[in-house]
Design a protein around this motif. Structure first.
Motif, mmCIF file in Angstrom:
data_model
loop_
_atom_site.group_PDB
_atom_site.id
_atom_site.type_symbol
_atom_site.label_atom_id
_atom_site.label_comp_id
_atom_site.label_asym_id
_atom_site.label_seq_id
_atom_site.Cartn_x
_atom_site.Cartn_y
_atom_site.Cartn_z
ATOM 1 N N ASN A 138 4.578 -7.469 -0.613
ATOM 2 C CA ASN A 138 5.696 -6.538 -0.424
ATOM 3 C C ASN A 138 5.296 -5.096 -0.737
ATOM 4 O OD1 ASN A 138 8.388 -6.012 0.332
ATOM 5 N ND2 ASN A 138 9.070 -6.025 -1.793
ATOM 6 N N ALA B 169 7.758 -12.457 -7.913
ATOM 7 C CA ALA B 169 8.325 -11.149 -8.209
ATOM 8 C C ALA B 169 8.050 -10.687 -9.639
ATOM 9 C CB ALA B 169 9.829 -11.175 -7.969
ATOM 10 N N ASN C 36 5.183 -8.722 -6.164
ATOM 11 C CA ASN C 36 6.126 -7.697 -5.722
ATOM 12 C C ASN C 36 5.618 -6.335 -6.187
ATOM 13 O OD1 ASN C 36 8.424 -6.613 -4.561
ATOM 14 N ND2 ASN C 36 9.686 -6.923 -6.379
#
Length: 390
Positions: free
Chosen positions: A112, A52, A74
């Motif tokens: 994502n 992330a 991310n």
């Protein structure tokens, strides 16, 4: 040590010359970007997997990078010119800016990514392979793939299931400018139909629509779009594991498959999901007469009429033959045991006769009046004997 006579010393001048030539021909390699890993030098493979923490493509990718892989980040939104200097705030790079002119393969799986804006891949003129698989895409700009004249392979496997019909319409517009596209992966996207623009790509060689899609079949318009003029090869289709409806609407697909089986490498794996009478039956093993529709449903969208076909009639014949064989075996057993059966019948007849004779004897004894019981004498009366004279 003095050099030998007759041999001039050559090592001293030669070594500095070689070092100068090597320094002139070599230049320092570009450093590997932060949060990324370089394998075999930036020209070969650059992999960025930072979880992330990485929210936008790295800005310091070496300009001579050929393969870029970003996995497990991310990124969420790919803004315009994301790989050509555009920043996270949406500011686009300068017009005509090309930051990665040699990049030919870009893999962005499991990042994502939900939104791909128009011009997200501007500045990548040499890009030939793009992989956006396994991202929960919800929005795709109609010009998302503009500026990719060399793109030959586009993988969108397991990436379109959450976008709904609006995402499929946007995909149809985004595929329109990709005239050099050869390979398109759309597996695992719950597609109920194939994008028309994908079928019309003039140089398309393979379209993968297997696994976890919802294609009930291909209509005549889709089959016509797969034909090519001008000597161009027709594309191959991968359609296994789709819930095909084997009604009258599947007749054009069945006829097309039989005439061009080589165009569907997994044609033997195409099986019917309905109706119930044809469930899990291979499509190529069916006759067109078996593909029937419900009354008043000319398009084959309703529940198909389940008519007993040759296979069901053959099963009835087989069942009758089995019953006949069982009866024949029973008769043979009776014939081979005929003496024992006769003995058993004789013993049964004699036992019945003895039983009936016993019943008859007891009936005769009960009917004899001499064996009837004497009437009872009332209490208090005096019994007189025959010799009392009274």
């Amino acid at each position: 040590m003095a050099p030998r006579a007759g041999r001039p010393e050559q090592r001293g001048p030669l070594l500095p010359a070689l070092l100068l030539v090597a320094a002139a021909l070599s230049r320092p390699a570009a450093p590997c970007p932060f949060q990324c890993y370089c394998f075999g030098g930036p020209k070969l493979l650059l992999r960025c997997a930072s979880g992330a923490e990485l929210r936008q493509p790295p800005r310091d990718v070496p300009p001579d990078a050929r393969n870029l892989t970003i996995v497990g980040a991310n990124l969420t939104v790919l803004r315009a010119a994301a790989f050509a200097g555009g920043d996270a705030d949406g500011e686009e790079a300068a017009a005509g800016g090309v930051r990665l002119p040699l990049l030919s393969a870009l893999r962005l799986t499991h990042n994502n990514i939900e939104v791909v804006e128009d011009g997200a891949f501007d500045g990548l003129p040499s890009l030939a392979a793009l992989d956006l698989s396994h991202n929960p895409l919800r929005a795709l700009g109609g010009g998302a793939f503009r500026g990719l004249p060399a793109l030959r392979s586009l993988q969108l496997n397991h990436a379109l299931a959450r976008g709904g019909p609006a995402l499929l319409a946007a995909l149809d517009a985004a595929l329109a400018p990709l005239d050099e596209l050869r390979f398109l992966g759309l597996a695992g996207n719950a597609l109920s139909r194939l994008p028309p623009a994908a079928l019309r790509r003039p140089r398309l060689e393979q379209l993968d629509a297997r696994l976890l899609n919802a294609l009930a079949g291909l209509g005549p318009d889709e089959l016509r779009a797969l034909e090519r003029d001008g000597g161009l090869p027709a594309p191959r289709l991968l359609l296994a594991d789709n819930p095909l409806r084997c009604g009258c609407a599947a007749r054009p697909l069945l006829a097309w498959l039989r005439n061009a089986t080589e165009r569907v490498p997994d044609a033997r794996r195409l099986r019917c999901a309905g109706p119930r009478a044809l469930h899990d039956r291979p499509l190529l093993d069916l006759d067109e007469a078996r593909l029937r529709c419900a009354d008043g449903d000319a398009e084959g969208r309703g529940e198909e009429v389940e008519v007993a076909g040759p296979e069901l009639e053959a099963s009835y014949v087989f069942f009758g033959l089995v019953l006949a064989l069982i009866g024949l075996i029973f008769l043979m057993v009776l014939y081979l045991n005929r003496r024992g059966i006769q003995r058993w019948m004789r013993n049964l007849r004699e036992a019945c006769r003895d039983q009936m004779e016993g019943y008859h004897y007891r009936y005769e004894q009960d009917a004899d009046p001499r064996r009837a019981p004497a009437p009872a004498v009332p209490a208090g009366s005096s019994a007189t004997s025959p010799g009392s004279g009274l």
